[in-house]
Design a protein around this motif. Structure first.
Motif, PDB file in Angstrom:
ATOM      1  N   UNK A 110       3.503  -0.571  10.853  1.00 57.38           N
ATOM      2  CA  UNK A 110       3.588  -1.785  10.044  1.00 57.38           C
ATOM      3  C   UNK A 110       5.003  -2.134   9.595  1.00 57.38           C
ATOM      4  N   UNK A 111       5.917  -1.194   9.737  1.00 57.87           N
ATOM      5  CA  UNK A 111       7.283  -1.436   9.270  1.00 57.87           C
ATOM      6  C   UNK A 111       7.461  -1.181   7.788  1.00 57.87           C
ATOM      7  N   UNK A 112       6.423  -0.671   7.146  1.00 58.09           N
ATOM      8  CA  UNK A 112       6.484  -0.340   5.730  1.00 58.09           C
ATOM      9  C   UNK A 112       5.420   0.702   5.421  1.00 58.09           C
ATOM     10  N   UNK A 113       5.453   1.211   4.195  1.00 57.78           N
ATOM     11  CA  UNK A 113       4.478   2.201   3.754  1.00 57.78           C
ATOM     12  C   UNK A 113       4.781   2.591   2.326  1.00 57.78           C
ATOM     13  N   UNK A 114       4.311   3.740   1.923  1.00 54.29           N
ATOM     14  CA  UNK A 114       4.622   4.278   0.598  1.00 54.29           C
ATOM     15  C   UNK A 114       5.895   5.095   0.711  1.00 54.29           C
ATOM     16  N   UNK A 115       6.750   4.937  -0.280  1.00 51.63           N
ATOM     17  CA  UNK A 115       8.060   5.592  -0.269  1.00 51.63           C
ATOM     18  C   UNK A 115       8.161   6.596  -1.413  1.00 51.63           C
ATOM     19  N   UNK A 169       4.994   1.732  -2.769  1.00 58.24           N
ATOM     20  CA  UNK A 169       5.232   1.010  -1.534  1.00 58.24           C
ATOM     21  C   UNK A 169       4.076   0.104  -1.193  1.00 58.24           C
ATOM     22  N   UNK A 170       4.035  -0.285   0.074  1.00 60.36           N
ATOM     23  CA  UNK A 170       3.015  -1.197   0.572  1.00 60.36           C
ATOM     24  C   UNK A 170       2.045  -0.473   1.488  1.00 60.36           C
ATOM     25  N   UNK A 171       0.775  -0.835   1.358  1.00 59.56           N
ATOM     26  CA  UNK A 171      -0.282  -0.280   2.191  1.00 59.56           C
ATOM     27  C   UNK A 171      -0.907  -1.441   2.943  1.00 59.56           C
ATOM     28  N   UNK A 172      -1.219  -1.237   4.199  1.00 60.42           N
ATOM     29  CA  UNK A 172      -1.909  -2.270   4.985  1.00 60.42           C
ATOM     30  C   UNK A 172      -3.306  -1.760   5.279  1.00 60.42           C
ATOM     31  N   UNK A 173      -4.303  -2.435   4.718  1.00 65.01           N
ATOM     32  CA  UNK A 173      -5.699  -2.045   4.898  1.00 65.01           C
ATOM     33  C   UNK A 173      -6.402  -3.096   5.750  1.00 65.01           C
TER      34      UNK A 173
END
Length: 189
Positions: free
Chosen positions: A61-66, A81-85
């Protein structure tokens, strides 16, 4: 890779070197109650979780939890961070902190930096957040960040009712940080 820095924190991608920290965080009573049991019980489990959950999200996704680190000591204190569900139409903001770092403004500081990163570097124009119905600390923080409650839903992955929040402004969160701490809690990660 460093994602953002704030006055007191640094956000960076999680790596296998964070296994002990992730093992501790994911087994905190508050994490288990408000986010869920990820079945991470050993350092080996933690390394696998970092690779198959966090690092996989960066790749896909190009992002996640940091990891959220204290700038002065480098100590890992939480994740944000960001989560994609699949069950939500857009990325959602999530956060969790070790109990001894809650209530000091770190979650708010990290969330503002994460939202700014999402807008300026990832091109995200809208973001959601979810939190269990009884997680008032997360509700307060999300409201302070500009999120508004929308609906209650049950995510197919865990069957627990959650409140869905939506950021009611552009991601350019410009809310000034105050020194009065925050209402940190746990948003579902």
């Amino acid at each position: 890779m460093t994602i953002a820095t704030t006055e007191r924190t640094e956000l960076r991608e999680l790596t296998a070197d964070d296994a002990a920290f992730i093992l501790d965080l994911l087994n905190q009573p508050s994490f288990l109650r408000f986010i869920g049991d990820r079945q991470v019980r050993t350092l080996d489990d933690s390394v696998v979780c970092i690779e198959t959950r966090f690092r996989k999200s960066y790749r896909e996704h190009g992002f996640g939890s940091y990891a959220v680190l204290l700038r002065d000591s480098g100590a890992a204190i939480g994740i944000c961070g960001f989560v994609r569900r699949e069950s939500l139409p857009m990325a959602d903001l999530g956060f969790a902190f070790l109990p001894q770092y809650e209530g000091h403004g770190y979650a708010r500081e990290a969330a503002i930096a994460t939202l700014d990163y999402g807008r300026t570097r990832l091109g995200l124009s809208q973001v959601m957040a979810i939190a269990q119905e009884d997680n008032e600390r997360s509700h307060r923080l999300l409201t302070r960040l500009g999120f508004e409650r929308t609906v209650v839903t049950t995510l197919p992955s865990d069957g627990v009712p959650v409140l869905v929040f939506r950021l009611n402004q552009s991601l350019g969160v410009s809310t000034p940080l105050s020194s009065d701490g925050d209402a940190t809690g746990h948003s579902a990660l």
